[in-house]
Design a protein around this motif. Structure first.
Motif, PDB file in Angstrom:
ATOM      1  N   ASN A 280      -4.728  -6.772   0.197  1.00 14.96           N
ATOM      2  CA  ASN A 280      -4.225  -5.412   0.023  1.00 14.96           C
ATOM      3  C   ASN A 280      -2.768  -5.283  -0.366  1.00 14.96           C
ATOM      4  N   ALA A 281      -2.028  -6.365  -0.199  1.00 13.70           N
ATOM      5  CA  ALA A 281      -0.589  -6.285  -0.464  1.00 13.70           C
ATOM      6  C   ALA A 281      -0.118  -7.640  -0.943  1.00 13.70           C
TER       7      ALA A 281
ATOM      8  N   VAL B 158      -3.716  -4.534 -10.382  1.00 12.27           N
ATOM      9  CA  VAL B 158      -3.162  -3.189 -10.190  1.00 12.27           C
ATOM     10  C   VAL B 158      -2.136  -3.219  -9.055  1.00 12.27           C
ATOM     11  N   ILE B 159      -0.897  -2.811  -9.374  1.00  9.22           N
ATOM     12  CA  ILE B 159       0.174  -2.746  -8.368  1.00  9.22           C
ATOM     13  C   ILE B 159       0.673  -1.300  -8.311  1.00  9.22           C
ATOM     14  N   LEU B 160       0.839  -0.784  -7.108  1.00  9.68           N
ATOM     15  CA  LEU B 160       1.250   0.619  -6.952  1.00  9.68           C
ATOM     16  C   LEU B 160       2.691   0.824  -7.434  1.00  9.68           C
TER      17      LEU B 160
ATOM     18  N   ARG C 273       6.331  -1.851   0.741  1.00 12.34           N
ATOM     19  CA  ARG C 273       5.813  -1.613   2.094  1.00 12.34           C
ATOM     20  C   ARG C 273       6.716  -2.444   2.996  1.00 12.34           C
TER      21      ARG C 273
ATOM     22  N   LYS D 120       2.406  -2.927  -2.603  1.00 14.20           N
ATOM     23  CA  LYS D 120       0.998  -2.538  -2.403  1.00 14.20           C
ATOM     24  C   LYS D 120       0.209  -2.723  -3.688  1.00 14.20           C
ATOM     25  N   ILE D 121      -0.999  -3.262  -3.543  1.00 14.59           N
ATOM     26  CA  ILE D 121      -1.808  -3.555  -4.727  1.00 14.59           C
ATOM     27  C   ILE D 121      -3.264  -3.145  -4.483  1.00 14.59           C
ATOM     28  N   ASN D 122      -4.076  -3.216  -5.549  1.00 14.88           N
ATOM     29  CA  ASN D 122      -5.524  -3.267  -5.353  1.00 14.88           C
ATOM     30  C   ASN D 122      -5.916  -4.698  -5.649  1.00 14.88           C
TER      31      ASN D 122
ATOM     32  N   GLU E 220      -8.678  -6.329  -4.696  1.00 13.22           N
ATOM     33  CA  GLU E 220     -10.104  -6.666  -4.540  1.00 13.22           C
ATOM     34  C   GLU E 220     -10.513  -7.718  -5.569  1.00 13.22           C
TER      35      GLU E 220
ATOM     36  N   THR F  81      -2.258  -3.867   7.173  1.00 16.98           N
ATOM     37  CA  THR F  81      -2.495  -2.559   6.567  1.00 16.98           C
ATOM     38  C   THR F  81      -2.317  -1.438   7.591  1.00 16.98           C
TER      39      THR F  81
ATOM     40  N   GLY G  84       1.394  -0.761   7.273  1.00 19.52           N
ATOM     41  CA  GLY G  84       0.996   0.337   6.381  1.00 19.52           C
ATOM     42  C   GLY G  84       1.103   1.706   7.011  1.00 19.52           C
ATOM     43  N   VAL G  85       0.527   1.872   8.210  1.00 18.84           N
ATOM     44  CA  VAL G  85       0.627   3.191   8.849  1.00 18.84           C
ATOM     45  C   VAL G  85       1.491   3.143  10.105  1.00 18.84           C
TER      46      VAL G  85
ATOM     47  N   ALA H 198      -9.095   0.989   1.891  1.00 14.66           N
ATOM     48  CA  ALA H 198      -8.188  -0.164   1.847  1.00 14.66           C
ATOM     49  C   ALA H 198      -8.885  -1.408   2.391  1.00 14.66           C
TER      50      ALA H 198
ATOM     51  N   ASN I 170     -11.384  -3.185   0.174  1.00 19.52           N
ATOM     52  CA  ASN I 170     -10.762  -4.039  -0.845  1.00 19.52           C
ATOM     53  C   ASN I 170     -10.243  -5.359  -0.296  1.00 19.52           C
TER      54      ASN I 170
END
Lengths: 564, 103
Positions: free
Chosen positions: A57-58, A109-111, A121, A127-129, A131, A251, A255-256, A312, A315
């Motif tokens: 995820n990252a 894909v990178i945010l 983060r 942060k990425i996708n 998967e 994550t 993440g949160v 998340a 993935n």
């Protein structure tokens, strides 16, 4: 009927053992920088093999704006109590961002924010996708010029003579074929070792572990047996993970911003310290004190965040998403219970692995190591594995162009033939009293109870380690008698033997560091405190079948070279 | 941790047998068979690879499985994750491969 294997011989300029993150990226970089022929020998299929099968995820090792590679070195050094190779950390950290950007060009894909910058983060992550991180990387390696991928080939032995590597020997896990591969240079990128200790879920879900159960320490074992020097096996890695699914926690923690709390709601993480090992230790202690279970407090998040978290985890660790659904409660409605995993040996998180020079060449000439199998460079993670693959690749290209490594396909043929004979011996052996599965279970029980596994709260003393050593040696004898009905079972036999070799080295390392520098990771009850005398690396090398411990002073130079 | 392969739906293409990082799935009489259920890591590589959605992923009862199964249907960049609960209802979560994780 007696089983005979077809024997194939292959010549290549560079052999890469293991097509995971480091191996694939090394192949790609050799291709980009030379016309050398590269062969990846992969035990599964490079599309999803290695640590990134389910996704990630990252990018956990990235130099975010305002930080420098040296900051990363300082962070990782502190986290590991000073027992790191700063030259390795710095050279990896200097490549983190470039490898991330390269992966983005290949399709990752990178945010990004509205200004086109990667979104950070915390201090070291983006942060990425992820998967499809591995399929993207595998495709690039497969399509690279002069790169050949041999999937489903398990390498068991290195061909080494007078401390120089000439190739390796292995077998197909699907067909009755044995391979003798000759190369000018060999890169080991097989990953670390899981399954040494009794796992969190020892029954039906025994392989629901965090680290890949298929990373069985093959690279360590073949290096140990060939006389390569290893470092810091005693710096075991124990991950703090979601209970049952053993899914990563970053994550939700980073993440949160979920805090570690005990069953009474007390935030205990500040009490024990915030290094990686202290976070594990704190959780173990709280459980011992009757304050368990421990949780990551997700019940404070907004309801809208639930769906994002479910996605998340799909993935990266889909079992955790399914677990939330099965429980009928979203993360905002219940805290996530956490637990420590069984100890792993993994150079991507702690510092265990091959002792390498700054260019990632091992103490055996022509043999390189990258990723989780390479030591001295903890918290390298995915970008660090990519970086090490690239660093090794560039040095291999340079050395071959300077004719430092020469081809000699005629050498060690007899040894290769002997190794292949031993495959046939296992295939033709009569089934003994014990199955491979039973011996594996016995090994995991020994390690769990006497070498600081989960049931021992990760603690041990010298008497227990001595017992572990004796019992592992006993199991090694039994493993010599193991039989296999087909090629996949032959793989199981060799995986068991590899793990036993790694266990033995690990026990020797745990015995040698007579202090407790890292709680849980190496918690020796005979020596419960840190000792300045051990501000050293604990290294080892097998000589005449015995493990010799070498205590080395901390490396301070920017460019380290072996003296042999 | 494991998978269940629906024999009726399986077309015997062998893609799952190729991709499994543990090489745990084999083709027998043109059908994919999970040979080592206890050795499954739960990475769902096979579930994603299956072109006909014949592979269901589930949690072992020892880690909180309550009877739900999950598979995925891909449509370009969109992954439709379908979770069938024991009461027969479905929960569908769509994930776009072009969207990054936000946490």
């Amino acid at each position: 009927m007696e089983q005979k294997l077809e024997r194939k011989k292959i010549d290549t300029d560079v052999l890469i053992i293991g097509g995971g993150t480091a191996g694939c990226y090394a192949a790609l970089n050799i291709s980009r920088n030379s016309n050398l022929s590269v062969l990846i020998a992969e035990k599964a299929n490079i599309k999803r093999s290695g640590c990134l099968a389910a996704g990630v995820n990252a990018i956990n090792a990235y130099i975010v704006e305002g930080r420098t590679p040296q900051d990363y070195v300082d962070y990782a050094t502190k986290d590991a109590g000073g027992i790191v190779r700063e030259d390795l950390l710095l050279s990896a950290a200097e490549h983190f961002n470039e490898t991330a950007e390269d992966m983005e060009r290949l399709g990752l894909v990178i945010l990004k924010d509205e200004n086109g910058k990667y979104v950070a983060r915390g201090n070291r992550n983006i942060k990425i996708n992820g998967e499809n991180f591995k399929p993207i990387l595998a495709k690039a390696a497969e399509e690279a010029e002069n790169v050949t991928v041999l999937n489903h080939i398990n390498i068991t032995d290195l061909l080494v003579l007078n401390n120089r590597v000439y190739g390796a020997v292995g077998f197909s896990v699907k067909e009755q074929i044995a391979y003798e591969i000759h190369a000018k240079a060999v890169l080991v990128a097989t990953g670390g070792a899981a399954g040494l200790y009794k796992p969190n879920n020892p029954g039906f879900s025994r392989h629901k572990m965090w680290y890949p159960p298929f990373n069985t320490g093959a690279g360590y074992a073949m290096g140990i047996l060939a006389g390569a020097e290893m470092t810091s096996f005693e710096m075991r890695f124990i991950a703090l993970r979601c209970k049952d699914t053993i899914a990563p926690t970053g994550t939700i923690a980073q993440g949160v911003g979920a805090k570690q709390v005990n069953a009474r709601g007390f935030v205990y993480e500040d009490k024990y310290g915030l290094t990686t090992s202290e976070r594990v230790y704190g959780t173990v202690r709280e459980n011992q004190l009757g304050n368990g279970p421990c949780y990551l407090k997700t019940s404070v998040i907004r309801k809208e965040q639930d769906e994002e978290l479910l996605k998340a985890y799909l993935n990266m660790a889909p079992s955790q998403t399914l677990k939330w659904i099965e429980s009928g409660k979203n993360p905002s409605e219940q805290d996530v219970e956490i637990q420590g995993t069984e100890p792993y040996i993994v150079g991507g998180h702690t510092a265990s692995g091959y002792w390498v020079n700054t260019n990632r060449e091992t103490t055996i000439h022509g043999l390189y190591a990258a990723g989780d199998v390479a030591g001295g460079c903890p918290q390298k993670y995915v970008t660090g594995a990519l970086a090490e693959g690239e660093i090794a690749a560039l040095d291999i290209v340079k050395k071959i162009s300077e004719n430092v490594f020469i081809d000699d396909a005629g050498i060690l043929q007899e040894k290769a033939s002997d190794i292949m004979d031993s495959y046939e011996t296992v295939l033709n052996a009569k089934a003994g009293l014990y199955s491979v599965e039973e011996l594996e279970e016995a090994m995991q029980k020994v390690m769990d109870e006497y070498a600081g596994g989960i049931s021992a709260n990760y603690q041990f003393n010298e008497k227990q380690l001595a017992l572990a050593e004796e019992k592992i040696e006993g199991l090694q004898k039994l493993a010599e008698e193991a039989s296999a009905g087909d090629m996949h079972e032959l793989l199981f036999v060799y995986e068991l033997r590899e793990r036993l070799v790694v266990c033995k080295s690990l026990i020797a390392h745990l015995l040698a560091r007579k202090e407790t520098r890292w709680h849980s990771f190496n918690e020796n009850l005979d020596y419960p405190d840190e000792d300045v005398a051990f501000e050293k690396y604990v290294n080892s090398r097998m000589e005449d079948g015995k493990i010799k411990i070498i205590l080395r002073d901390l490396v301070k130079e920017a460019d380290y070279e072996h003296q042999n | 941790m494991s998978i269940r392969i629906n024999e009726t739906h399986c077309i015997g293409c062998g893609r799952c047998t190729e991709v499994c990082p543990g090489t745990l799935i084999e083709l027998k009489e043109k059908k994919a068979v999970m040979r080592y259920p206890k050795d499954c890591w739960g990475c769902v590589s096979c579930v994603k690879e299956c072109p006909v959605g014949a592979i269901d992923f589930f949690l072992g009862a020892d880690i909180g499985g309550m009877g739900s199964t999950m598979h995925v249907e891909s449509e370009g960049d969109i992954l439709h994750w379908k979770i069938r609960k024991p009461d027969g209802t479905d929960k569908i979560i769509d994930v776009n491969r072009k969207d990054s994780n936000r946490y």
